[in-house]
Every structure is written in C-alpha cells, then in structure tokens.
Design an enzyme around this catalytic site. Sequence first.
Site, PDB file in Angstrom:
ATOM      1  N   ASP A   9      56.169  55.727  62.502  1.00 22.02           N
ATOM      2  CA  ASP A   9      57.224  55.625  63.501  1.00 22.02           C
ATOM      3  C   ASP A   9      58.487  55.172  62.748  1.00 22.02           C
ATOM      4  OD1 ASP A   9      58.495  55.240  66.104  1.00 22.02           O
ATOM      5  OD2 ASP A   9      58.200  53.095  65.735  1.00 22.02           O
ATOM      6  N   ASP A  11      61.980  53.615  64.473  1.00 19.57           N
ATOM      7  CA  ASP A  11      62.602  52.423  65.056  1.00 19.57           C
ATOM      8  C   ASP A  11      61.569  51.326  65.285  1.00 19.57           C
ATOM      9  OD1 ASP A  11      65.277  53.580  65.473  1.00 19.57           O
ATOM     10  OD2 ASP A  11      64.270  54.847  66.939  1.00 19.57           O
ATOM     11  N   ASP A 171      54.812  50.367  65.841  1.00 18.05           N
ATOM     12  CA  ASP A 171      55.049  49.013  66.342  1.00 18.05           C
ATOM     13  C   ASP A 171      54.916  48.918  67.845  1.00 18.05           C
ATOM     14  OD1 ASP A 171      58.423  48.477  67.306  1.00 18.05           O
ATOM     15  OD2 ASP A 171      57.527  50.432  66.921  1.00 18.05           O
TER      16      ASP A 171
END
Length: 221
Positions: A9, A11, A171
């Site tokens: 991922d 961001d 995250d």
Amino acid sequence: MTSKAIIFDLDGTLIDSAPDIAAAVNRYLEPRGRGPLSAERVARFIGNGPRKLMADILADQKLPVDEATLAEAHATYLENYNRHPAALTEFYANVREDLALLAERGFRLGICTNKPHALTQKILSLLQIDHMFEAAIGADAVKDCKPHPDHLAAVWQAMGISPRQVIYVGDSDVDRMTAQRAGVPFFAVNWGTGADVAVEPAFRLHRLADIVAHTEATHDG
C-alpha cells in the site's frame, strides 16, 4: 514461504501523505465555513480512495452529501491535491532505506493503492522512488479497487509473477481484507493506522526490513 515479491500500500504504509491530503481537504472546506482539520483527523478517513474520503469528510463536517455536492467536492479536492501532491509528504522512518535493502536482497517490489493512478505516478516521481517499483497501480486503473482482490492481482500480473510469490504490506483493514481475499500473506506496519490492524505478532512489521528475517525463518522452517 517462497515469496520474493512484496506489494505495498502507499499512503500510511510507505509515506505519511496525510498533511498534503489534509491541506487539499482544508482548501475545499474553509471557503465553506468548515475546518481546518488536522492531518491526524483527516488520516482517519484515508484508505478508500478520494471520493469516499470526501464523502466521509462532508458527513463529518455536517455538510450535504448529495450527489452534486459530492461530485464537486471530489473534483475540487483532486484539483487541490494535484497542485501540491508532495509538498508536506514524508517517508516513515527507515522506509526509503529499507526499500533499497529489500531490492538488494532480491525482492521485487510493487504498489497497490486506492490513490488515483496518475497521482500515484506523480508522487512516486516527485519522491524519487518510482524506479524502485515494477508496477504501481492506482484505484481508477482497475475495474474494482481494494478491497477487491482483482486490484492486487492486477499488480502481480503487471509484474509477471504468481500470487505464490507475493506478500502484501499495508496499514489498514482494507489492506488486510484485500490480501485475505486474494489469498496472499499480509503484513501490517506498526505506524500510520497500522497499529490498529489485528494481525499475529509475527506479521507485525516494526520496520520493512523485518520481512527479510521473517521470510528467511519461514523458509528455514
């Protein structure tokens, strides 16, 4: 584990883009008598793409969320963000060094993000890490974006590899669900909002380089 490819991922995983995203959000909100919102508050809404981000922000600020308002908010936010996409964005601690280390250890690298595709390419270039990734695919470059597994599959297909070679790092619960639905191992970082994602301790990364020790230990076992 035979994984030799890592898809990330973006961001909240590799970069802390919340300050730039918040600035773009606030440039929309402030003329409408709302905000400014802190980067920490805006970060709670990041992860499902810009349209959902603005829908959640409008609801949070008790502004109308009808289709016309949302369309305007989405377009204005993207214009704002595109003007300053990486002015305040920073790497999380050790990320840049660990990406280089992983590449040196033979891991092939990719990105699967719900950020718009063109904006993803622009930010990776501005941060001077675009050359590290064989493929980086944003949400609007696929029919169904995360948490749909086809988004992640599109990245490994673009890299010319098998899902058996892949682990996914993120995250958020969106990232965890994406990996689960795609049938690949998932590691959660311990920064951004990653500390809130429920994973076994062995799949918790305190830095990206931890993946090396985990894969070697799994292979030896």
